[in-house]
Design an enzyme around this catalytic site. Structure first.
Site, short mmCIF file in Angstrom:
data_model
loop_
_atom_site.label_atom_id
_atom_site.label_comp_id
_atom_site.label_asym_id
_atom_site.label_seq_id
_atom_site.Cartn_x
_atom_site.Cartn_y
_atom_site.Cartn_z
N ARG A 70 26.68 41.26 48.21
CA ARG A 70 26.71 42.21 49.32
C ARG A 70 25.27 42.66 49.62
NH1 ARG A 70 28.23 46.56 48.02
NH2 ARG A 70 28.74 46.22 45.84
N TYR A 211 28.95 35.48 52.43
CA TYR A 211 29.33 35.82 51.06
C TYR A 211 30.28 37.00 50.93
CZ TYR A 211 28.88 35.60 46.04
OH TYR A 211 29.16 35.43 44.71
N LYS A 220 36.03 44.95 51.55
CA LYS A 220 35.23 46.17 51.52
C LYS A 220 35.16 46.83 52.89
CE LYS A 220 35.05 45.86 47.39
NZ LYS A 220 34.31 45.80 46.17
N HIS A 240 37.97 52.61 45.59
CA HIS A 240 37.48 51.41 44.90
C HIS A 240 38.03 51.44 43.47
CE1 HIS A 240 33.67 48.85 43.78
NE2 HIS A 240 34.70 48.09 44.03
N SER A 262 30.81 48.38 41.33
CA SER A 262 30.89 46.92 41.33
C SER A 262 30.32 46.34 40.03
CB SER A 262 30.10 46.37 42.53
OG SER A 262 30.63 46.92 43.71
N CYS A 264 31.42 46.60 37.02
CA CYS A 264 31.44 47.53 35.89
C CYS A 264 32.78 47.55 35.18
CB CYS A 264 31.05 48.93 36.35
SG CYS A 264 29.30 49.04 36.80
N ASN A 268 38.43 43.34 34.51
CA ASN A 268 38.71 43.17 33.09
C ASN A 268 39.72 44.18 32.57
OD1 ASN A 268 36.84 41.07 31.49
ND2 ASN A 268 35.89 41.72 33.39
N ASP A 287 40.75 45.93 42.40
CA ASP A 287 39.55 46.38 43.13
C ASP A 287 39.79 47.55 44.08
OD1 ASP A 287 36.70 45.74 43.39
OD2 ASP A 287 37.14 45.27 45.47
N ARG A 379 31.37 34.10 41.52
CA ARG A 379 32.71 34.69 41.67
C ARG A 379 33.80 33.63 41.71
NH1 ARG A 379 33.24 40.63 42.38
NH2 ARG A 379 31.08 41.29 42.27
P1 GTP Z 1 33.63 44.04 41.21
O1 GTP Z 1 34.49 42.86 41.45
O2 GTP Z 1 32.20 43.80 41.57
O3 GTP Z 1 34.14 45.28 41.85
O4 GTP Z 1 33.52 44.23 39.60
P2 GTP Z 1 34.51 44.82 38.49
O5 GTP Z 1 34.40 46.30 38.44
O6 GTP Z 1 35.87 44.25 38.67
O7 GTP Z 1 33.87 44.28 37.13
P3 GTP Z 1 34.38 43.12 36.13
O8 GTP Z 1 35.66 43.51 35.43
O9 GTP Z 1 34.36 41.84 36.85
O10 GTP Z 1 33.22 43.15 35.04
C1 GTP Z 1 31.87 42.91 35.33
C2 GTP Z 1 31.13 42.45 34.11
O11 GTP Z 1 31.24 43.44 33.07
C3 GTP Z 1 31.67 41.16 33.53
O12 GTP Z 1 30.60 40.36 33.14
C4 GTP Z 1 32.47 41.59 32.33
O13 GTP Z 1 32.51 40.62 31.31
C5 GTP Z 1 31.74 42.86 31.88
N1 GTP Z 1 32.70 43.81 31.25
C6 GTP Z 1 33.90 44.20 31.72
N2 GTP Z 1 34.53 45.03 30.85
C7 GTP Z 1 33.70 45.18 29.80
C8 GTP Z 1 33.77 45.90 28.56
O14 GTP Z 1 34.76 46.58 28.25
N3 GTP Z 1 32.68 45.81 27.73
C9 GTP Z 1 31.58 45.07 28.05
N4 GTP Z 1 30.57 45.04 27.18
N5 GTP Z 1 31.49 44.35 29.20
C10 GTP Z 1 32.52 44.41 30.05
C1 SPV Z 2 32.14 44.44 44.80
O1 SPV Z 2 30.94 44.21 44.97
O2 SPV Z 2 32.55 45.59 44.48
C2 SPV Z 2 33.13 43.37 44.93
C3 SPV Z 2 32.68 42.06 45.39
O3 SPV Z 2 34.29 43.61 44.66
S1 SPV Z 2 32.49 41.95 47.13
O4 SPV Z 2 33.75 41.51 47.70
O5 SPV Z 2 31.43 40.98 47.41
O6 SPV Z 2 32.17 43.26 47.65
MN MN Z 3 34.60 45.76 43.88
#
Ligand code: GTP
Ligand code: SPV
Ligand code: MN
Length: 595
Positions: A70, A211, A220, A240, A262, A264, A268, A287, A379
């Site tokens: 983004r 992207y 978003k 979010h 994002s 964070c 997971n 999300d 992604r």
């Molecule tokens: P967006 O799609 O951007 O909104 O991201 P998100 O908030 O869904 O984050 P996501 O769960 O994809 O995690 C982002 C990164 O943080 C990944 O590389 C994960 O492996 C890492 N991560 C997620 N949960 C944990 C955790 O509990 N501990 C650690 N150390 N890393 C984590």
């Molecule tokens: C984020 O950045 O919080 C995402 C990925 O979930 S995107 O769709 O590119 O905004």
């Molecule tokens: Mn997101």
């Protein structure tokens, strides 16, 4: 045009865009599998899509190196007055920007087909859903929209003659001269990229990027930026947030919504497999959450999306097995590495690195290479229905009643693993002051600490000061039926820079403590920042951590928190007279608790 459209507003808009953008062709999408295959066929023929031998019906894409995330710097809220956009959004004179963008759109689809994508955010026909129509010149966007939203003729039927929709205009901004071969990832240079939202008119314009959040405009742009502005006007919430169902060994269900910035940890946590025996987790969304107060006076959440656009790096069978199982087939991968046997790979996917891959830029890569094999914001786009732990209620238009809200972020220091807000107002203070280290989900510096209120800084479609007030108003309406509010940090580090907490499946231990708090099963320990778990109340059997590290992880150091105060004061000062008195009071109370 391949379909006869009845809707007047849509017909007029298509005509207007066609006149401006001058595509060779107009194609209206019906959402069928045949259509998906047709688009993917074009992308294969042009060399954009790389089929993956190891995963049926799955493809890898490599973006232009400038178009990997983004672009918050180039995202503008076009409100009539700057005040309505507020201090956390970019704003420039809308008349001037309109001129600039119209000039860019003029003839921008020459040599390309213009696709019209009717889509629904939320189940088609549900009273909570919203209809959008995206016009794009990118077949990659069409394929992604097929997965991420509900696309199809049923949406057009629903629109009928005079139904309303949110127009989302997108172009990659790269007209194709006659006879010239297309590049692998068409897009415009950074200075011509613009994302522009018109929350007062429910309108979206995006130019120059192909992207993710820049181009898949249901996500978003519509489901957060436009929807948050509508939600405030209508008295609901667009956040979010992930949504999950946590089930105790006795079968009691808890519904949790968590807002992390994002990259964070939302995806997971949303599909986590609990390490706590007997507990289960089911995913509703990873999300975005749309939440309305139901007839029972509680807050009910739906996931408006249809798929996951998730961060690949770090995803593995040990960290997120449910995501790995979701990714077996029918997936679009973007900016991952390609292995020699025709699979994707990314950092953290396997314990052992492959000896050779083609990296996300198309170059040879070996473990000796200095650069990453996958881009840090690589992604996957995958259908939510393929997730083995997708909740049976994930498409229920009534949503699920939320028991717990969690805020959080990425903080290497100061912030303990978990604490609980003293009250709704205190919870709003925690959300409003949330800070997190920036990630590669946005183009820009990584690892800088910034305030990201409610994880919505890049996504709030109106003045964030009014957003604070909206949270108070929602709390007042919910009264004692409001979700309890907690704050977490999975990312605290030891002095030698390692994550203290194992995270992932062990985050279930933190969720269980929250449920125990909601049920009144455990007491808590008061600290200046909030309630902390009492020794022994976080179930830690089987966690591989020294007592010293555990102490470090839970430590609340008043000195470190006093050091936060000037930053919070500066942050609050941005909002002038839009800062609610109730937040000022929370800050005052916080300062006095710190002593
Ligand atoms: P967006 O799609 O951007 O909104 O991201 P998100 O908030 O869904 O984050 P996501 O769960 O994809 O995690 C982002 C990164 O943080 C990944 O590389 C994960 O492996 C890492 N991560 C997620 N949960 C944990 C955790 O509990 N501990 C650690 N150390 N890393 C984590
Ligand atoms: C984020 O950045 O919080 C995402 C990925 O979930 S995107 O769709 O590119 O905004
Ligand atoms: Mn997101």
């Amino acid at each position: 045009m391949n379909i006869n459209i009845k809707n007047k507003k849509l017909n007029n808009w298509i005509k207007e865009v066609e006149d401006m953008c001058r595509p060779d062709d107009v194609y209206v999408c019906n959402g069928s599998t045949e259509e998906y295959n047709l688009m993917m066929g074009k992308l294969l023929a042009s060399g954009s899509a790389i089929p993956l031998k190891k995963r049926p019906n799955s493809y890898l894409f490599r973006s232009d190196p400038s178009d990997v995330a983004r672009i918050e710097d180039r995202t503008y809220l076009s409100t009539i007055s700057k005040d309505e956009a507020g201090p956390t959004n970019n704003w420039i004179d809308p008349v001037q920007l309109k001129e600039t963008m119209k000039r860019l759109y003029r003839g921008c689809m020459r040599g390309r087909t213009m696709y019209v994508i009717p889509f629904s955010m939320g189940p088609i026909g549900s009273p909570i859903s919203k209809i959008g129509v995206e016009i794009t010149d990118s077949p990659y966007v069409v394929c992604n929209m097929h997965i991420m939203t509900r696309v199809g003729s049923r949406v057009l039927d629903l629109l009928s003659n005079d139904g309303d929709f949110i127009p989302c205009l997108h172009s990659v901004g790269a007209p194709l001269p006659k006879g010239k071969k297309d590049v692998q990832w068409p897009c415009a240079p950074i200075e011509k990229k613009y994302i522009r939202l018109f929350p007062e008119e429910n309108l979206i314009w995006s130019f120059g990027s192909g992207y993710g959040g820049n181009a898949l405009l249901g996500k978003k742009c519509l489901a957060l930026r436009i929807a948050s502005a509508i939600a405030r006007r209508e008295g609901w919430m667009a956040e979010h947030m992930l949504i999950l169902r946590f089930i105790s060994p006795e079968g009691k269900q808890y519904h949790i919504a968590a807002a992390f910035p994002s990259a964070c940890g939302k995806t997971n946590l949303a599909m986590m497999r609990p390490s706590l025996k007997g507990w289960k987790c089911e995913c509703i969304g990873d999300d975005i959450a749309w939440m309305k107060i139901g007839a029972d006076g509680r807050l009910h959440a739906i996931n408006p999306e249809n798929g996951f656009f998730g961060v690949a790096p770090g995803t593995s069978y040990s960290t997120n097995p449910m995501a790995m199982d979701t990714l077996k087939e029918n997936v679009i991968f973007t900016n991952c590495a390609l292995t020699d046997d025709g699979d994707v790979w990314w950092e953290g996917m396997t314990e052992e690195e492959p000896s050779h891959t083609i990296d996300w830029k198309g170059n040879d890569w070996t473990p000796q290479s200095k650069r990453g094999a996958a881009h840090p914001n690589a992604r996957f786009t995958a259908p939510a229905s393929q997730c083995p732990v997708i909740c049976s209620d994930w498409e229920n238009p009534a949503g699920v009643p939320i028991d717990i809200f969690i805020f959080g972020g990425r903080r290497g220091s100061a912030v303990p693993l978990v604490y609980e807000a003293f009250s709704w107002d205190h919870g709003v203070f925690l959300g409003a002051t949330a800070a997190s280290e920036t990630t590669s989900a946005n183009i820009g510096a990584v690892g800088n600490l910034r305030r990201d209120p409610f994880a919505m800084k890049p996504f709030c479609g109106y003045n964030m000061g009014d957003c604070f007030q909206h949270w108070f108003d929602m709390g007042d309406r919910l009264g004692n039926k409001a979700p309890r509010i907690f704050y977490v940090n999975w990312f605290r580090k030891s002095e030698d820079g390692k994550f203290l907490w194992p995270g992932f499946s062990d985050n279930s231990r933190v969720l269980k403590w929250m449920c125990d708090r909601v049920d009144g099963k455990v007491d808590a320990q008061k600290s200046p920042i909030g309630f902390l778990p009492k020794e022994g109340d976080l179930h830690l059997e089987g966690v591989n951590m020294s007592p010293e590290d555990m102490k470090e992880l839970m430590k609340v150091n008043p000195e470190e928190w006093r050091a936060e105060i000037p930053g919070i004061e500066q942050h609050f000062a941005l909002f002038g007279n839009r800062l609610p008195e109730r937040l000022k009071k929370q800050l005052k109370d916080f300062i006095s608790r710190l002593g």
